[in-house]
Design an enzyme around this catalytic site. Structure first.
Site, PDB file in Angstrom:
ATOM      1  N   LYS A  40       0.767  -1.176   0.133  1.00 14.94           N
ATOM      2  CA  LYS A  40      -0.052   0.017   0.063  1.00 14.94           C
ATOM      3  C   LYS A  40       0.815   1.193  -0.076  1.00 14.94           C
ATOM      4  CE  LYS A  40      -4.009   0.246   1.941  1.00 14.94           C
ATOM      5  NZ  LYS A  40      -4.770  -0.164   0.419  1.00 14.94           N
ATOM      6  N   GLY A  41       1.936   1.220   0.819  1.00 14.99           N
ATOM      7  CA  GLY A  41       2.690   2.499   0.684  1.00 14.99           C
ATOM      8  C   GLY A  41       3.500   2.819  -0.458  1.00 14.99           C
ATOM      9  N   GLY A 251      -7.794   1.258  -4.656  1.00 17.14           N
ATOM     10  CA  GLY A 251      -7.882   2.413  -3.590  1.00 17.14           C
ATOM     11  C   GLY A 251      -6.525   3.056  -3.351  1.00 17.14           C
ATOM     12  N   ASP A 252      -5.248   2.586  -3.555  1.00 21.68           N
ATOM     13  CA  ASP A 252      -4.178   3.236  -3.516  1.00 21.68           C
ATOM     14  C   ASP A 252      -3.943   4.292  -4.479  1.00 21.68           C
ATOM     15  OD1 ASP A 252      -3.703   1.586  -1.380  1.00 21.68           O
ATOM     16  OD2 ASP A 252      -2.728   0.150  -2.430  1.00 21.68           O
ATOM     17  N   SER A 292      -0.710  -1.033 -12.576  1.00 21.17           N
ATOM     18  CA  SER A 292      -1.730  -0.631 -13.140  1.00 21.17           C
ATOM     19  C   SER A 292      -2.235   0.845 -12.848  1.00 21.17           C
ATOM     20  CB  SER A 292      -3.012  -1.490 -12.511  1.00 21.17           C
ATOM     21  OG  SER A 292      -3.261  -0.939 -11.204  1.00 21.17           O
TER      22      SER A 292
END
Length: 314
Positions: A40-41, A251-252, A292
């Site tokens: 996520k980071g 979401g990220d 992506s």
């Protein structure tokens, strides 16, 4: 130069496509596994950089081929990762991701080198932070480091964004120095439950939680779009129409683009939400997480029908 600082996780994603996600105790047949950079980071840092922001990243990877592949992606995105630590005694973090035919996913994360991140790393990584900068945080690293980073940023006059994902099991001061909380439908309910608030849907909670938390909230709700409260009114940015192939990293992408947009135009949360929604819509049409995430030029070149056109405030 104003900067987006990111302190967070880096993983190699092991992706498997399945016709349907397994239920408890069920075995399903999937495709051969593929490996792609994520975490996520790292995803949010790449998204902010591809959105045009100057980005500094603090995190840890293993001294292995997966870690080197991630470093290559960060370099290609022109992210300053001089404060990223390469760990010799732990492998790069791993996320095992199953994606079904609708693009929905299930994820298991093994932290690996992410667990080696220290308070000294955080202090060093934020050493150049100043007023006007933005800090982006998530919850795939130790919560004590998240709290430390937020406190440092607040003391320097920076703006703090926390993506409360994965959903926290407890708060324990986690939101004390947060200016903007970004959550999805499940995460906002988890936060409300921890705080002992009456149950409600995400639309009710995005309006009732900010006074309790002392922070603004953006709630993403998949095909419903995203929601926030501005000047006392509920703001809704509809989701862009997109044929979802893989929602991993969407979401990220939203969070990274949101941060970059707020850095470029401070205070324009509505505009940042619209741009972030456009980027996330493109991301779900592709496979993988980091790979992506679209570059800002791709948003400019996207067909008008693929971008959000309705903005409703009431």
């Amino acid at each position: 130069m104003s900067t987006v600082f990111v302190v967070g996780s880096l993983n190699i994603d092991q992706n498997v496509r399945v016709s349907s996600l397994p239920r408890a105790g069920e075995t399903v047949r999937g495709t051969d596994a593929t490996f792609s950079p994520g975490g996520k980071g790292g995803n949010q840092a790449v998204a902010a950089a591809r959105a045009g922001a100057h980005v500094k990243f603090t995190g840890a990877v293993g001294d292995d081929p997966h870690g080197r592949r991630i470093l290559d992606v960060l370099s290609d995105a022109r992210i300053d990762h001089t404060q990223l630590r390469v760990v010799g005694n732990a492998p790069t973090g791993t996320a095992i991701i199953a994606v079904d035919d609708r693009g929905e996913n299930q994820i298991i994360v093994s932290p690996g080198a992410n667990s080696s991140l220290t308070a000294d790393d955080v202090e060093a990584g934020l050493g150049a932070m100043q007023a006007g900068d933005i800090l982006v945080l998530q919850l795939e690293i130790a919560s004590v480091l998240v709290r430390q980073a937020a406190a440092v940023a607040r003391s320097r006059g920076a703006f703090v964004i926390l993506n409360a994902a994965p959903a926290p099991g407890r708060i324990d001061g986690l939101l004390d120095d947060v200016d903007l909380l970004v959550v999805n439908e499940q995460e906002i309910r988890a936060v409300a439950e921890i705080l002992g608030m009456p149950p409600g849907n995400h639309l009710e909670l995005v309006q009732s939680l900010p006074p309790v938390l002392g922070a603004a909230i953006v709630c993403t709700a998949g095909a419903e779009g995203s929601f926030a409260v501005l000047d006392g009114g509920l703001v809704h940015v509809p989701a862009s129409a997109a044929a979802a192939v893989d929602t991993t990293g969407a979401g990220d992408t939203f969070v990274g683009y949101l941060a970059a947009s707020l850095l470029a135009t401070p205070g324009d949360l509505a505009g940042a939400m619209r741009r972030a929604s456009s980027a996330a819509a493109l991301a779900v049409t592709r496979t993988g997480a980091m790979e992506s995430i679209p570059w800002q030029q791709e948003l400019q070149a996207a067909p008008t029908s693929a971008l959000p056109t309705n903005f409703v405030s009431n």
